[in-house]
Structure formats: C-alpha cells, structure tokens
Write a protein that holds these residues in place. Structure first.
Motif, PDB file in Angstrom:
ATOM      1  N   TYR A   1      47.770  39.054  30.910  1.00 52.31           N
ATOM      2  CA  TYR A   1      46.656  38.328  30.305  1.00 52.31           C
ATOM      3  C   TYR A   1      47.181  37.018  29.734  1.00 52.31           C
ATOM      4  O   TYR A   1      48.333  36.940  29.318  1.00 52.31           O
ATOM      5  CB  TYR A   1      46.055  39.195  29.198  1.00 52.31           C
ATOM      6  CG  TYR A   1      44.605  38.914  28.906  1.00 52.31           C
ATOM      7  CD1 TYR A   1      43.599  39.554  29.633  1.00 52.31           C
ATOM      8  CD2 TYR A   1      44.226  38.030  27.907  1.00 52.31           C
ATOM      9  CE1 TYR A   1      42.267  39.313  29.357  1.00 52.31           C
ATOM     10  CE2 TYR A   1      42.893  37.785  27.634  1.00 52.31           C
ATOM     11  CZ  TYR A   1      41.918  38.432  28.358  1.00 52.31           C
ATOM     12  OH  TYR A   1      40.594  38.198  28.093  1.00 52.31           O
TER      13      TYR A   1
ATOM     14  N   ILE B   1      37.837  37.629  22.367  1.00 55.59           N
ATOM     15  CA  ILE B   1      37.317  38.975  22.561  1.00 55.59           C
ATOM     16  C   ILE B   1      38.060  39.889  21.603  1.00 55.59           C
ATOM     17  O   ILE B   1      39.285  39.778  21.441  1.00 55.59           O
ATOM     18  CB  ILE B   1      37.519  39.421  24.029  1.00 55.59           C
ATOM     19  CG1 ILE B   1      36.748  38.480  24.970  1.00 55.59           C
ATOM     20  CG2 ILE B   1      37.070  40.862  24.234  1.00 55.59           C
ATOM     21  CD1 ILE B   1      37.075  38.657  26.449  1.00 55.59           C
TER      22      ILE B   1
ATOM     23  N   GLY C   1      34.847  39.319  38.040  1.00 49.90           N
ATOM     24  CA  GLY C   1      36.250  39.720  38.043  1.00 49.90           C
ATOM     25  C   GLY C   1      36.851  39.437  39.401  1.00 49.90           C
ATOM     26  O   GLY C   1      36.154  39.004  40.327  1.00 49.90           O
ATOM     27  N   ALA C   2      38.156  39.665  39.511  1.00 45.81           N
ATOM     28  CA  ALA C   2      38.829  39.412  40.782  1.00 45.81           C
ATOM     29  C   ALA C   2      40.052  40.326  40.861  1.00 45.81           C
ATOM     30  O   ALA C   2      41.183  39.857  40.950  1.00 45.81           O
ATOM     31  CB  ALA C   2      39.217  37.946  40.903  1.00 45.81           C
TER      32      ALA C   2
ATOM     33  N   LEU D   1      38.934  32.701  42.011  1.00 44.74           N
ATOM     34  CA  LEU D   1      37.782  33.325  41.369  1.00 44.74           C
ATOM     35  C   LEU D   1      37.951  33.450  39.858  1.00 44.74           C
ATOM     36  O   LEU D   1      36.953  33.504  39.131  1.00 44.74           O
ATOM     37  CB  LEU D   1      37.527  34.704  41.963  1.00 44.74           C
ATOM     38  CG  LEU D   1      37.033  34.717  43.407  1.00 44.74           C
ATOM     39  CD1 LEU D   1      37.021  36.149  43.926  1.00 44.74           C
ATOM     40  CD2 LEU D   1      35.639  34.120  43.510  1.00 44.74           C
ATOM     41  N   HIS D   2      39.173  33.520  39.368  1.00 42.25           N
ATOM     42  CA  HIS D   2      39.353  33.612  37.921  1.00 42.25           C
ATOM     43  C   HIS D   2      38.776  32.389  37.223  1.00 42.25           C
ATOM     44  O   HIS D   2      38.106  32.498  36.204  1.00 42.25           O
ATOM     45  CB  HIS D   2      40.835  33.775  37.568  1.00 42.25           C
ATOM     46  CG  HIS D   2      41.359  35.137  37.871  1.00 42.25           C
ATOM     47  ND1 HIS D   2      41.865  35.472  39.101  1.00 42.25           N
ATOM     48  CD2 HIS D   2      41.404  36.269  37.119  1.00 42.25           C
ATOM     49  CE1 HIS D   2      42.225  36.747  39.076  1.00 42.25           C
ATOM     50  NE2 HIS D   2      41.953  37.253  37.893  1.00 42.25           N
TER      51      HIS D   2
ATOM     52  N   PHE E   1      34.868  32.741  37.271  1.00 46.82           N
ATOM     53  CA  PHE E   1      34.134  33.597  36.331  1.00 46.82           C
ATOM     54  C   PHE E   1      34.451  33.254  34.885  1.00 46.82           C
ATOM     55  O   PHE E   1      33.568  33.265  34.041  1.00 46.82           O
ATOM     56  CB  PHE E   1      34.277  35.090  36.656  1.00 46.82           C
ATOM     57  CG  PHE E   1      35.605  35.739  36.422  1.00 46.82           C
ATOM     58  CD1 PHE E   1      36.024  36.097  35.154  1.00 46.82           C
ATOM     59  CD2 PHE E   1      36.430  36.055  37.490  1.00 46.82           C
ATOM     60  CE1 PHE E   1      37.234  36.724  34.945  1.00 46.82           C
ATOM     61  CE2 PHE E   1      37.643  36.692  37.293  1.00 46.82           C
ATOM     62  CZ  PHE E   1      38.048  37.024  36.010  1.00 46.82           C
ATOM     63  N   TRP E   2      35.695  32.905  34.593  1.00 47.36           N
ATOM     64  CA  TRP E   2      36.003  32.612  33.197  1.00 47.36           C
ATOM     65  C   TRP E   2      35.289  31.348  32.742  1.00 47.36           C
ATOM     66  O   TRP E   2      34.845  31.239  31.612  1.00 47.36           O
ATOM     67  CB  TRP E   2      37.515  32.516  32.977  1.00 47.36           C
ATOM     68  CG  TRP E   2      37.838  32.352  31.524  1.00 47.36           C
ATOM     69  CD1 TRP E   2      38.301  31.228  30.890  1.00 47.36           C
ATOM     70  CD2 TRP E   2      37.666  33.339  30.478  1.00 47.36           C
ATOM     71  NE1 TRP E   2      38.439  31.458  29.546  1.00 47.36           N
ATOM     72  CE2 TRP E   2      38.058  32.738  29.255  1.00 47.36           C
ATOM     73  CE3 TRP E   2      37.218  34.670  30.477  1.00 47.36           C
ATOM     74  CZ2 TRP E   2      38.016  33.413  28.031  1.00 47.36           C
ATOM     75  CZ3 TRP E   2      37.180  35.344  29.258  1.00 47.36           C
ATOM     76  CH2 TRP E   2      37.569  34.726  28.058  1.00 47.36           C
TER      77      TRP E   2
END
Lengths: 333, 333
Positions: A47, A101, A253-254, B264-265, B268-269
């Motif tokens: 992350y 988050i 997501g991916a 894709l990150h 979506f983020w």
C-alpha cells in the motif's frame, strides 16, 4: 488495550496504550470488526505511504464508551457503526488531498477500542447483528458509490458483477437485486455462482472456462448495460466487448493489475464509459445505510473468528475462498 | 460523372455512372469536399468491412440539383452541407447496428454528384465560404459530441486537447474557446502550438519533449478537468495523471493504437471517467451547426486542392503537417 499492530518486522496482537480522547472524538469499545483487502495489502507492504506501527482495521461495530466533548454525550452507550471514509472534502466527484481511510495511519478497528471523530458514528442498523453491522461500512459504501453514483444503475438494467465473493461484489449484487436489476456474475468457483443465485443473481459463469466470454454472452442473451469490476488485468478487454454500446464499466479495483493492450477502438466505437470509483462521500454513506435499512439487506458474513485467531481470519481472506465478509469478534456486549 | 473510386487494386478518379435518384433522396452537385482520416484508413484497407468499389468522402458542400420526391422540391437550388452520420438509431447513447458514415459503402462526396437522404441536408452556414462549409460536417460533429455530450464541458474548465492540427482537434479547440474554457494543447510541431494560440488556446507543449508531461503540468498550473484525445497508445497513461480527480478523458480515436499496461489504479483512485465518442446524433448535428453560426466559428482550412489533384490532398493528410481541414474543390458554383 489489545490491538492488532503491524510493525515493519512484526504483525500480531499487542498490548498498547489507548491515547487520550480528544475533543470531537468518540471512544468506541469494539464488539466486532471486519477485514478488507486493504488490510492485507498494507500487511504485505503493498500500500502507498505505509507508516509503522499501524493498528489495522477499517470496519467496526461497537458501543460508544466516552466522548471528548460534552456536547456529544448523547452518543454514549449507543451501539454504532463507523464510516471509515475520513476527510473526503467538498467535491463529490473525488476525495481531496487530506482524505484517509480508517486503519493506518489513524489507528483502526482491529483493537479493543478505537477513537474516531464523532461525525463518523452512525447507529447500528437495527435489523443486523453486531457481526453483520461490522461487515457493512467500507464494502457497503464502496458498492453503493460504484453502482449508483458512478454506474448510475437503473431498475431492469442488465448488470455484470465480476469476481463474486469479495465483500464489495457481494454488496453490489445485493444492492442491484434490491432495485430490480437483472444481475449476472462471474467467479472462479462453482459454489460461489450458486451462492450468488441464492442471493438473487440470475446466474453466471466460471471465468476459468476458456470460453467464459461466449458462454456469458449466450447465457445473458447479449451485452450488459453496466459492468462492475475490480479485477482489471487481461480479462478487462473482454469486458469492453461484453458492455452494451453506450454502457458503463465501473472499476473499483485492479487485483489482476494493469490491462495489457487496452483496446481504445472498442471504447470509442461502442461509446463506452469507464468510470473509476473508490469509497464514497459522507452523503453516500448516509444514503447507503438508509438503503440497506429500507431494503432490509443483511450483509453476507462468510465467517466469524475470535480476536485471538485474527491471523486465521487473514489466512481466510488470502485463500479467496470466502463469500462475503470475514468478521472478527472482539468482545461481547 | 467523375468520382474518386477505390478498388481493391486501384485508387483514382474515374468516370462512373450516376445511379437513379430514389424517392427521399437528393442529388447534390458538389462544389467542395473535405478529407478525413477515415478516407485514408479505408484507402489503406485498415477499416472494418470495406466494400469495393467505393466512392470515398464524408464531407461536402454543394447545390441541390434534384430531389427524388416532389414534396422535397423546396431544397432544389439551395447550397447545402451534408450530415455524414446516417441511421444512428433511437438511442442517443450509441449508434445502432444499421449505422453508417457517408462514403463507403454508400457513395461519398469525392465526386461531382452525391445522392443522400433529404434529411441529411442542412443549409450552408451563411458566414462560411463553400470550402469552409465543406470542412465542417464530420469533424465538427465529432468534436461537438466529444466536448459537450460526452465530455460535459463547462465554461472556465481547464481543457487539454492532444495532437492539435487534426480536423476534430482544431474544432474542439475552437468550440471550447467559444464557451469560455481555458484550452491547452499538445503537438509534435512548434508552429501548430503557435497556430493554436492564435485560435485562442492558452498554449501548449511539444509532446516530443522528454519531459512534456511535467512541462505541461507546470505550464497549466496543475491538472485538467477535461482531456480530449485521439492518440491513445503509450502516452495515454500519462493523460490519466494529467486529469484532475473526478475529471474526464474523452477518447475519439486511437492513432497510436492500444494502451500498453493501462493503469487502472490511477483510474479508480482518482475517480476518473474515460468516455468513448464517435460521430454524433442528428440532434447533435443540428446543435453543432447552430453553435458554429451563433459563435461565428470559421472552420480552419489547411489547404485547398483542385479535384484533379486529390492524390496530393491525400499526401498532405498523410504528412501530418496540416492544421485544420484539407479541402478538395470540385466545381465552381
């Protein structure tokens, strides 16, 4: 208090000191928490911007034990769930720079107590058990925004939800069924397809089948107005072909990573919309809780582990065998 | 009549017979036609479902010489432009299965005469020359839908238009400037960046510069709410980072092909919207013509070739040196 602490070189339950409760915060004594992929990614160090030590956990249900400001004392004693989306900002289209988050860097719910801003508290939906309520917040919010805000789902639309089994996908299935959409799914496991049918899906196909795309098209009698995906990767180009002209793919997501050779010709000739979605605004959280109460939606709890066995809960998450949310029981009321 | 005919083994001006004018159709004596990339792709055999022989050409301005039904006789003698979008269908979100674009398989405008359904005719905007009017239809329609319907452009928004020089990109620049957007561009040629500024762009960067992305971000003081792209390919992932959270990328082409490792990150983020767009509905064509008349927008004509030199016009198109539309003059009024 006991808390699940992630350190650069260790991960386990430790005795840690509960910090001072600040003005505007509430101390929640947790009864149950739920796992998310986010927790596992942080554990794996995958992350962005991980800070150690970290108390993980974004989802929780518990009892408000104390508040930092007298004006919030009406919360004390209430059983609550916690909105894990903190500091979204003023633009409903996207979270701002200060967004975070719950559960790293701010101490999360895999602990006996958590301190959160009072405005993150919501009363536990009365039709849910403590475990079910703990399963709702992060995945329910993510599914709600993905389907309704970004996907603009309408009743009777034909929807494909890929990778059924994950928490968000299962909520998306339940929410879409609740508004009268015709829901199809994919999974790598036959038993998950059956479970999805029991939850109201028309059915689905196993994506391990070499002709899954053709089978799904035949089974669904054509293309989908909305596709909700969190896998990405190589199958994503097939989703472009499975989306009806003018339709939408929402990506939250991916797990399979980037898309090789992303086919823009399909995108523009078919007038598709590809929309990214993650978490949701405070207004969406309120709307989501109202929605699940109105429709008496009960979160699908895959399994419940006692706090001492939280490592087994993470093991279950990694196994990809779960259907719905993995819950950790922390204390009895 | 003389027409530019593409055969499997030949491409050139030929004498062909004008077919019988059918009910509901109009015969337009063409004064000018304009080229589109589509014509070149068909010529190269890179377009789907090519049928030979084909008379190419989607854009034209001419005089209605005859109509197939007496009820349409008021059109005779009028100077018109032609909507090249035929049979879109009933769904504004996407064209239907019967959709076609004028100029293959239906005989197109690179000819002395063309037969089109009367409902494709629109009076030539009075503030344009015949050459300018011929340059408008396909690219103007494509730019209009991309910017306003799919891109939902709002005044004052910061817009990036990549690859300025192509017909659609130049119209998108002019339309966005007309509604008060702050327009930035990219190009591979310094002189096109200058031309874009003269047309109202704030400016742009040369995408051959190894740090074009950083330079553009600095020059524009941050990210873009709307990006309009027809290149795709490897630079597309950079566009994901140049689009503001919650922003939109409209894709109306992919001259550089598929996107390797589509990220894709970021999608979506950053809660991005990627929207495909091609051509437009009849309503959008009407709105586009009204828009260019209201704002007195004059199509940018790069060059005008006599019909006998149409091969040179194609050469100019392939050179990528053009700024705006390449027009072929077919006859004098």
């Amino acid at each position: 208090m006991q808390a699940l602490v992630l350190r650069a070189d260790n991960f386990g339950i430790e005795e840690v000191e509960l910090p001072v409760l600040r003005s505007g915060e509430a101390r929640v004594r947790l009864l149950a928490a739920a796992l998310n992929r986010r927790d596992e990614w942080i554990r794996q160090g995958r992350y962005a911007r991980i800070r150690y030590p970290a108390i993980l956990g974004s989802d929780g249900c518990g009892i408000v034990e104390a508040v930092g400001s007298d004006e919030h004392r009406e919360w004390v004693g209430k059983t609550v769930i916690i909105n894990p989306s903190i500091g979204w900002g003023t633009d409903p289209r996207a979270q701002g720079a200060d967004y975070e988050i719950l559960g790293m860097p701010r101490a999360g719910t895999l602990a006996e107590y958590v301190h959160v801003p009072v405005d993150r508290l919501h009363e536990k939906p009365p039709h849910m058990t403590v475990e079910q309520a703990a399963a709702l917040p992060l995945a329910g919010l993510t599914a709600y925004r993905a389907l309704f805000t970004q996907g603009k789902l309408q009743p009777r639309q034909k929807v494909l939800i890929t990778g059924i089994g994950g928490g968000v996908a299962v909520f998306a299935l339940q929410f879409a069924v609740a508004v009268g959409a015709r829901v199809f799914v994919t999974s790598g496991r036959a038993e998950k397809l059956e479970r999805a049918q029991a939850l109201g899906a028309i059915g689905g196909v196993n994506y391990h089948h070499p002709e899954w795309e053709r089978l799904l098209r035949e089974f669904a009698d054509g293309e989908f107005e909305l596709v909700v995906d969190s896998a990405g990767g190589e199958p994503f180009n097939a989703l472009l072909g499975l989306t009806a002209p003018g339709g939408t793919i929402v990506v939250y997501g991916a797990t399979l990573g980037t898309v090789p050779a992303f086919n823009l010709h399909r995108l523009f000739w078919r007038q598709l919309h590809i929309v990214g979605s993650t978490m949701g605004t405070d207004e969406e959280f309120v709307a989501m809780v109202r929605f699940v109460c109105e429709h008496r939606i009960v979160p699908v709890v895959d399994s419940v582990f006692p706090f001492e066995q939280v490592m087994d809960a993470f093991e279950r998450l990694r196994s990809e065998e779960h259907m719905g949310k993995i819950v950790v029981r922390i204390a009895e009321a």
